[in-house]
Scaffold this motif. Structure first.
Motif, PDB file in Angstrom:
ATOM      1  N   GLY A  38     -29.111 -11.232 -66.239  1.00  0.00           N
ATOM      2  CA  GLY A  38     -29.183  -9.987 -65.456  1.00  0.00           C
ATOM      3  C   GLY A  38     -30.579  -9.677 -64.966  1.00  0.00           C
ATOM      4  N   GLU A  39     -31.242 -10.699 -64.400  1.00  0.00           N
ATOM      5  CA  GLU A  39     -32.670 -10.544 -64.111  1.00  0.00           C
ATOM      6  C   GLU A  39     -32.964  -9.495 -63.054  1.00  0.00           C
ATOM      7  OE1 GLU A  39     -33.520 -14.632 -63.165  1.00  0.00           O
ATOM      8  OE2 GLU A  39     -33.099 -14.327 -61.048  1.00  0.00           O
ATOM      9  N   CYS A  40     -32.038  -9.204 -62.154  1.00  0.00           N
ATOM     10  CA  CYS A  40     -32.359  -8.216 -61.113  1.00  0.00           C
ATOM     11  C   CYS A  40     -32.112  -6.803 -61.593  1.00  0.00           C
ATOM     12  CB  CYS A  40     -31.589  -8.498 -59.830  1.00  0.00           C
ATOM     13  SG  CYS A  40     -29.926  -7.814 -59.777  1.00  0.00           S
ATOM     14  N   GLY A  41     -31.458  -6.651 -62.744  1.00  0.00           N
ATOM     15  CA  GLY A  41     -31.265  -5.314 -63.277  1.00  0.00           C
ATOM     16  C   GLY A  41     -29.974  -4.646 -62.830  1.00  0.00           C
ATOM     17  N   GLY A  42     -29.089  -5.407 -62.232  1.00  0.00           N
ATOM     18  CA  GLY A  42     -27.784  -4.829 -61.908  1.00  0.00           C
ATOM     19  C   GLY A  42     -27.595  -4.478 -60.452  1.00  0.00           C
ATOM     20  N   GLY A  43     -28.300  -5.156 -59.577  1.00  0.00           N
ATOM     21  CA  GLY A  43     -28.250  -4.796 -58.160  1.00  0.00           C
ATOM     22  C   GLY A  43     -27.512  -5.782 -57.287  1.00  0.00           C
ATOM     23  N   LEU A  44     -26.686  -6.632 -57.870  1.00  0.00           N
ATOM     24  CA  LEU A  44     -25.965  -7.649 -57.096  1.00  0.00           C
ATOM     25  C   LEU A  44     -26.957  -8.491 -56.308  1.00  0.00           C
ATOM     26  CD1 LEU A  44     -22.763  -6.158 -55.436  1.00  0.00           C
ATOM     27  CD2 LEU A  44     -22.937  -8.103 -56.983  1.00  0.00           C
ATOM     28  N   ALA A  45     -28.041  -8.875 -56.948  1.00  0.00           N
ATOM     29  CA  ALA A  45     -29.090  -9.574 -56.203  1.00  0.00           C
ATOM     30  C   ALA A  45     -29.526 -10.879 -56.835  1.00  0.00           C
ATOM     31  CB  ALA A  45     -30.307  -8.650 -56.038  1.00  0.00           C
ATOM     32  N   CYS A  46     -28.950 -11.263 -57.997  1.00  0.00           N
ATOM     33  CA  CYS A  46     -29.477 -12.463 -58.646  1.00  0.00           C
ATOM     34  C   CYS A  46     -28.423 -13.421 -59.168  1.00  0.00           C
ATOM     35  CB  CYS A  46     -30.416 -12.078 -59.788  1.00  0.00           C
ATOM     36  SG  CYS A  46     -29.561 -11.363 -61.214  1.00  0.00           S
ATOM     37  N   ALA A  47     -27.200 -12.979 -59.384  1.00  0.00           N
ATOM     38  CA  ALA A  47     -26.121 -13.842 -59.882  1.00  0.00           C
ATOM     39  C   ALA A  47     -26.439 -14.467 -61.235  1.00  0.00           C
ATOM     40  CB  ALA A  47     -25.767 -14.917 -58.855  1.00  0.00           C
ATOM     41  N   THR A  48     -27.154 -13.757 -62.103  1.00  0.00           N
ATOM     42  CA  THR A  48     -27.439 -14.288 -63.443  1.00  0.00           C
ATOM     43  C   THR A  48     -26.768 -13.453 -64.538  1.00  0.00           C
ATOM     44  OG1 THR A  48     -29.516 -13.058 -63.683  1.00  0.00           O
ATOM     45  CG2 THR A  48     -29.653 -15.271 -62.720  1.00  0.00           C
ATOM     46  N   ASP A  68     -19.760  -8.339 -51.388  1.00  0.00           N
ATOM     47  CA  ASP A  68     -21.077  -8.770 -51.877  1.00  0.00           C
ATOM     48  C   ASP A  68     -20.949  -9.504 -53.213  1.00  0.00           C
ATOM     49  OD1 ASP A  68     -22.378  -7.788 -49.701  1.00  0.00           O
ATOM     50  OD2 ASP A  68     -23.216  -6.013 -50.706  1.00  0.00           O
ATOM     51  N   MET A  72     -22.038 -13.280 -53.835  1.00  0.00           N
ATOM     52  CA  MET A  72     -23.060 -13.624 -54.828  1.00  0.00           C
ATOM     53  C   MET A  72     -22.523 -14.582 -55.887  1.00  0.00           C
ATOM     54  SD  MET A  72     -25.957 -12.467 -53.963  1.00  0.00           S
ATOM     55  CE  MET A  72     -26.942 -12.667 -55.436  1.00  0.00           C
TER      56      MET A  72
ATOM     57  N   ARG B  85     -37.984 -18.835 -62.520  1.00  0.00           N
ATOM     58  CA  ARG B  85     -36.999 -18.685 -63.594  1.00  0.00           C
ATOM     59  C   ARG B  85     -37.363 -19.485 -64.841  1.00  0.00           C
ATOM     60  NH1 ARG B  85     -31.403 -18.353 -60.023  1.00  0.00           N
ATOM     61  NH2 ARG B  85     -31.344 -16.083 -60.060  1.00  0.00           N
ATOM     62  N   PRO B 131     -30.050   0.394 -60.722  1.00  0.00           N
ATOM     63  CA  PRO B 131     -29.420   0.967 -59.524  1.00  0.00           C
ATOM     64  C   PRO B 131     -28.819   2.349 -59.796  1.00  0.00           C
ATOM     65  CG  PRO B 131     -28.844  -1.347 -59.731  1.00  0.00           C
ATOM     66  CD  PRO B 131     -29.584  -0.981 -60.986  1.00  0.00           C
ATOM     67  N   LYS B 354     -24.128 -12.454 -48.388  1.00  0.00           N
ATOM     68  CA  LYS B 354     -25.181 -12.020 -49.310  1.00  0.00           C
ATOM     69  C   LYS B 354     -25.665 -13.194 -50.170  1.00  0.00           C
ATOM     70  CE  LYS B 354     -26.239  -8.416 -52.655  1.00  0.00           C
ATOM     71  NZ  LYS B 354     -27.305  -7.594 -52.134  1.00  0.00           N
ATOM     72  N   ILE B 356     -29.331 -14.660 -52.638  1.00  0.00           N
ATOM     73  CA  ILE B 356     -30.514 -14.210 -53.376  1.00  0.00           C
ATOM     74  C   ILE B 356     -31.700 -14.191 -52.425  1.00  0.00           C
ATOM     75  CG2 ILE B 356     -32.116 -14.763 -55.240  1.00  0.00           C
ATOM     76  CD1 ILE B 356     -29.721 -16.236 -56.607  1.00  0.00           C
ATOM     77  N   GLY B 363     -36.080 -14.087 -61.865  1.00  0.00           N
ATOM     78  CA  GLY B 363     -36.569 -14.445 -63.191  1.00  0.00           C
ATOM     79  C   GLY B 363     -36.887 -13.222 -64.022  1.00  0.00           C
ATOM     80  N   SER B 366     -38.808 -10.450 -62.474  1.00  0.00           N
ATOM     81  CA  SER B 366     -38.244  -9.858 -61.269  1.00  0.00           C
ATOM     82  C   SER B 366     -38.662  -8.390 -61.178  1.00  0.00           C
ATOM     83  CB  SER B 366     -36.721  -9.982 -61.396  1.00  0.00           C
ATOM     84  OG  SER B 366     -36.084  -9.571 -60.243  1.00  0.00           O
ATOM     85  N   HIS B 371     -34.887  -1.747 -57.146  1.00  0.00           N
ATOM     86  CA  HIS B 371     -33.799  -0.847 -56.750  1.00  0.00           C
ATOM     87  C   HIS B 371     -34.339   0.465 -56.198  1.00  0.00           C
ATOM     88  CE1 HIS B 371     -31.437  -3.901 -58.461  1.00  0.00           C
ATOM     89  NE2 HIS B 371     -31.926  -3.709 -59.676  1.00  0.00           N
TER      90      HIS B 371
END
Lengths: 108, 422
Positions: A38-48, A68, A72, B85, B131, B354, B356, B363, B366, B371
């Motif tokens: 969850g490296e982006c923090g939950g913004g549908l931006a990283c797919a981890t 989205d 992703m 990463r 977010p 969409k 990355i 990583g 990040s 957000h």
């Protein structure tokens, strides 16, 4: 508080209480479960934060919640299956108490 | 070496190499280039065009030499994902080389802390900057954007960077931190001196001044907690122990450095583009439900910064030997123009699937503020275009870009016809 069971790729299982309104990704990250990043923090931006919803629960979680999320999921490192979700997009509700998610071997 | 965040010491064994005379032996000569990234005339003429065109001109991984330090550079999206990463291979130690007093050393937290300690700090602030967390700020940001617009809308012109681009993120940051809005002008002057003076003496002195202010703020929050980020940090626990004074200070100071300049530069770039592309502006106005895709695409083509690491152990990348201690930078704007990932990369297309984007890196390091930044850009677009849908660059405008690690135009003079205000 609802509980969520995270089953790692090696079979290790963790039962975590996750508050209603919180997402399944945060439930893992805040409790040191390494199979979700969850490296982006939950913004549908990283797919981890990829997970496989247990077959018994897919009816209640449903599939991807947006185009989205579907897009992703194509960026995940592990195989995408029909029960794949990005766990940041699964928000815990009372109905999801007992939810089981399986974690992929790798997130990137 | 794993560092102890609570007992900061200046890094040792850091090797800085500058210029062609200091290219290490393991670097193949055919990979050595001097593109003038961040400072050369070709770069400064049109930085994003320059970075988009790097894909035809440079190998995917090359050794960039220059007066500000030699470093490996990556321009492919997949290579940046790999570097960013793998914190165990590419460390953040010494990644933020702002001058600090060796006798009162502190780490910029969490950016200079690698896993596993890193996550403990992120957990303190992530609920606020998630977010969902930043949505609590939405109404205040919207009101703020409108207050700023009220000040100049009837004049038919403004210097966007000063009147909107700078104060919006600074005021949001002050609100988020729980610091008084009256500090806005002071913070702006500190940010300019710290980030744009290009003078290490001024940078060091400014960082000390900022530090003195933040120490007072930290003491106040210790005495009277509130719901701002400074208070949340100073009252946090790490491994069941109260956070140490050095950790809290390094954390709060880092947020200051991180929170002020990048959104500013991004807004400035986007507003120049909007002013010069009226039909695309109308497309945004006509498609309000696509605003998130608009924001993401505008962030892709207007990414403003770079992400540096220190190679932590010998490793090969695309068959090239990188050695422990080498510096390596992901040229994020170039990665966002990788034609293999984003076909027709310089075309702004709000209907792309969409993917990355690297505006905020990926990583463990990040961007925490991603957000918040997205929300600020979204609200700025919505409110500005609602109130001033027609505008253009002032006659005779020619973009001049400031050299340095945050890419943006020096000034953004805008004009509009007051009679056309809705």
């Amino acid at each position: 508080m609802p509980s969520v069971t995270y089953i790692e790729a090696n079979g290790a299982s963790h039962v975590i209480d996750v508050p209603i309104g919180e997402n399944v990704m945060h439930g893992a990250v805040y409790n040191g479960i390494e199979g979700i990043i969850g490296e982006c923090g939950g913004g549908l931006a990283c797919a981890t934060c990829h997970c496989y919803v247990d077959a018994a629960w897919t009816g209640r979680t449903g599939g991807p919640s947006s185009q989205d999320e579907t897009d992703m999921l194509e960026s995940t490192a592990a195989e995408v299956r029909p029960e794949s979700r990005l766990s940041c997009q699964i928000v815990v509700t009372a109905e999801l108490d007992g939810l089981i998610v399986h974690l992929p071997e790798k997130q990137f | 070496m794993r560092i102890d965040p609570a007992n900061p010491v200046p890094p040792t064994g850091i090797v800085r190499r500058i210029g062609r005379d200091q290219v290490p032996d393991h670097v193949p000569p055919e990979l050595v280039f001097e593109p003038g990234l961040t400072y050369g005339p070709e770069f400064l003429a049109d930085p994003h065009k320059f970075m988009a065109e790097m894909h035809g001109k440079y190998p995917p991984v090359f050794y960039n030499v220059g007066p500000f330090g030699n470093m490996w550079s990556v321009i492919k999206h997949e290579d940046a994902l790999f570097v960013l990463r793998h914190a165990e291979l590419f460390s953040n130690e010494d990644a933020t080389p702002f001058p600090r007093d060796p006798a009162e050393w502190f780490y910029f937290i969490p950016i200079e802390i690698d896993p596993p300690d890193h996550r403990k700090y992120r957990n303190i602030v992530d609920p606020i900057v998630s977010p969902q967390g930043v949505l609590k700020l939405e109404d205040r940001i919207r009101a703020l954007a409108n207050d700023l617009i009220d000040d100049f809308i009837d004049k038919g012109e403004c210097t966007f960077d000063e009147a909107f681009g700078r104060p919006l993120p600074v005021l949001v940051f002050l609100d988020l931190m729980g610091l008084p809005r009256a500090m806005c002008d002071t913070f702006v002057s500190w940010a300019m001196a710290l980030l744009h003076s290009n003078d290490r003496q001024i940078m060091g002195d400014t960082l000390k001044t900022i530090g003195d202010y933040l120490k007072t703020a930290i003491a106040e929050k210790q005495a009277s907690p509130d719901d701002g980020l400074v208070s949340r940090i100073v009252h946090a626990e790490i491994d069941g122990q109260p956070i140490s004074e050095r950790e809290a200070f390094g954390f709060v100071t880092f947020l200051f450095i991180a929170g002020l300049d990048t959104v500013f530069a991004t807004l400035n770039l986007i507003w120049v583009w909007l002013a010069q592309n009226p039909e695309r502006r109308q497309e945004i106005i006509d498609n309000p439900d696509k605003i998130n895709a608009v924001v993401e695409e505008l962030l892709r083509v207007h990414s403003v910064t770079f992400s540096g690491r220190t190679v932590a152990q010998d490793v090969t990348l695309r068959g090239i030997q990188l050695k422990k201690g080498d510096k390596i930078t992901s040229i994020l704007p170039a990665c966002n123009f990788d034609p293999g990932v984003f076909p027709n990369p310089t075309e702004v297309d709000f209907n792309r699937p969409k993917k990355i984007i690297l505006a905020f890196t990926v990583g463990v390091h990040s961007c925490m503020g991603a957000h918040l930044a997205r929300l600020e850009v979204k609200i700025a677009l919505q409110e500005w275009l609602r109130r001033i849908p027609e505008f253009r660059m002032k006659h005779g405008f020619k973009a001049e870009y400031r050299p340095g690690g945050v890419v943006g135009p020096e000034t953004v003079p805008l004009v509009w016809d007051v009679a056309l205000i809705p």
